[in-house]
Design an enzyme around this catalytic site. Sequence first.
Site, PDB file in Angstrom:
ATOM      1  CB  THR A  72      48.934  40.393  35.874  1.00  0.00           C
ATOM      2  OG1 THR A  72      47.992  41.379  35.430  1.00  0.00           O
ATOM      3  CG2 THR A  72      48.917  39.209  34.942  1.00  0.00           C
ATOM      4  CG  ASN A 151      38.176  45.274  36.898  1.00  0.00           C
ATOM      5  OD1 ASN A 151      37.686  44.288  37.465  1.00  0.00           O
ATOM      6  ND2 ASN A 151      38.535  45.246  35.632  1.00  0.00           N
ATOM      7  CD  GLN A 179      40.425  48.921  39.973  1.00  0.00           C
ATOM      8  OE1 GLN A 179      40.383  50.061  40.450  1.00  0.00           O
ATOM      9  NE2 GLN A 179      40.941  48.686  38.775  1.00  0.00           N
ATOM     10  CB  SER A 199      48.208  46.674  41.073  1.00  0.00           C
ATOM     11  OG  SER A 199      48.960  47.171  40.010  1.00  0.00           O
ATOM     12  CG  HIS A 201      49.406  50.324  37.496  1.00  0.00           C
ATOM     13  ND1 HIS A 201      48.368  50.623  36.641  1.00  0.00           N
ATOM     14  CD2 HIS A 201      49.480  48.986  37.536  1.00  0.00           C
ATOM     15  CE1 HIS A 201      47.846  49.486  36.182  1.00  0.00           C
ATOM     16  NE2 HIS A 201      48.507  48.481  36.714  1.00  0.00           N
ATOM     17  CB  THR A 237      67.759  41.574  41.070  1.00  0.00           C
ATOM     18  OG1 THR A 237      68.726  40.572  40.767  1.00  0.00           O
ATOM     19  CG2 THR A 237      68.409  42.735  41.796  1.00  0.00           C
ATOM     20  CB  CYS A 320      43.118  43.772  30.482  1.00  0.00           C
ATOM     21  SG  CYS A 320      44.280  44.289  31.716  1.00  0.00           S
TER      22      CYS A 320
END
Length: 380
Positions: A72, A151, A179, A199, A201, A237, A320
Amino acid sequence: MKKIYLDYAATTPVDPRVFSEMTPYFCDNFGNTMSLHSFGQEARMALDKSRGVVADFIGAKPEEIVFTSSATESNNFVLKGIAFANRDRCNHIIISSIEHACIMESANWLESKGFEITRVPVDRHGVVNANDVLKSINKKTILISIMHVNNELGSIQPIAEIGKIAKENNIYFHSDCSQSLGKIPINVNDLNLDMLTASGHKIYGPKGIGILFIKRGVKIDPLLSGGGQEMGLRSSTSNVALAVGFAKACELFNQEEKEKLVELREYLIDSVLLIPGSRLNSPQSGIPGIINFSFSGVEGEAITIRLDMDGIAVSTGSACSSSKLRASHVLLATGMRPEEAHGSLRVSMGRWTTKEEINYFLESLNKNINQLREISPFKK
Ligand SMILES: Cc1ncc(COP(=O)(O)O)c(C=O)c1O
């Protein structure tokens, strides 16, 4: 009760091998990569090594990989960063009509700020025609952003072809590969990409980390300003543990997994299509792990809830938007009527999916569809 996870497109479990690679970077090697002492330098080395692994994985150079907090963020970064850095010259952006909400909403926001957005259509299988992209280009086009794999449907877009068009017209080209990375081999040069989003995850890595590949020379404004981390492109950081996890997840990619999923996909599709009133929404040529069906006269949400009561996790669309109970913009873009789109179900399989799990799912699906049709007010 048995628990069966068939929602790998929403998120994947962290692979235990990824987890063990990451763990030392929470309590022992916890340094700040910007610190001059050995704690900082060790953290810095781990970050650089991870950047190198990710870069190699997609055919990029290490300095072209920016770690972000998510796909995102990467997608927001691309659209807003390119739009504002180049607005004196150009103000037109092309996306597809089936992008993830983070691209769609970023584009809507830019439109509200005076940028011009073209949303190219897709065919009934959810595939963009490269010619439509070509026809949408005008003198002010600065960016084309088309996702690699959708997706909800698993449809694969002709990215290399669109990239070639972008290159010939001197327009930046970005693809959201959330994806596709880790599922099909990706090389940014073969795909003619200037930017790529992915991404952690979605590839058996941790949540809270994404990447943005930015080809050297691309003019882009950062979203986050501050200490100048990530080559000055994304201050904050560095989260070394998550970067290490992302890199390990890339290393674990193996082509054999795809072959297993191809077999399971065929079996699943053949079995589900035996159910009267069922329809396959995904293209036959889609990636093996994502399969979207519709069932006439039954709401996708009702099936999802019933399956969950049997311990099975599937979804009606993207994670989402699935809580919003709106017909999916992706399915509507393929020409489905809203009532058909409401009956859709996304089954997404992954590294640990087995045939036994698919059989259990099929049994529960058949039972629940019959029961829901029995109690439907539209029952004939
Ligand atoms: C195609 C696509 N883009 C972007 C995202 C957002 O990913 P993240 O959760 O990393 O922000 C997703 C996740 O569902 C996705 O499927």
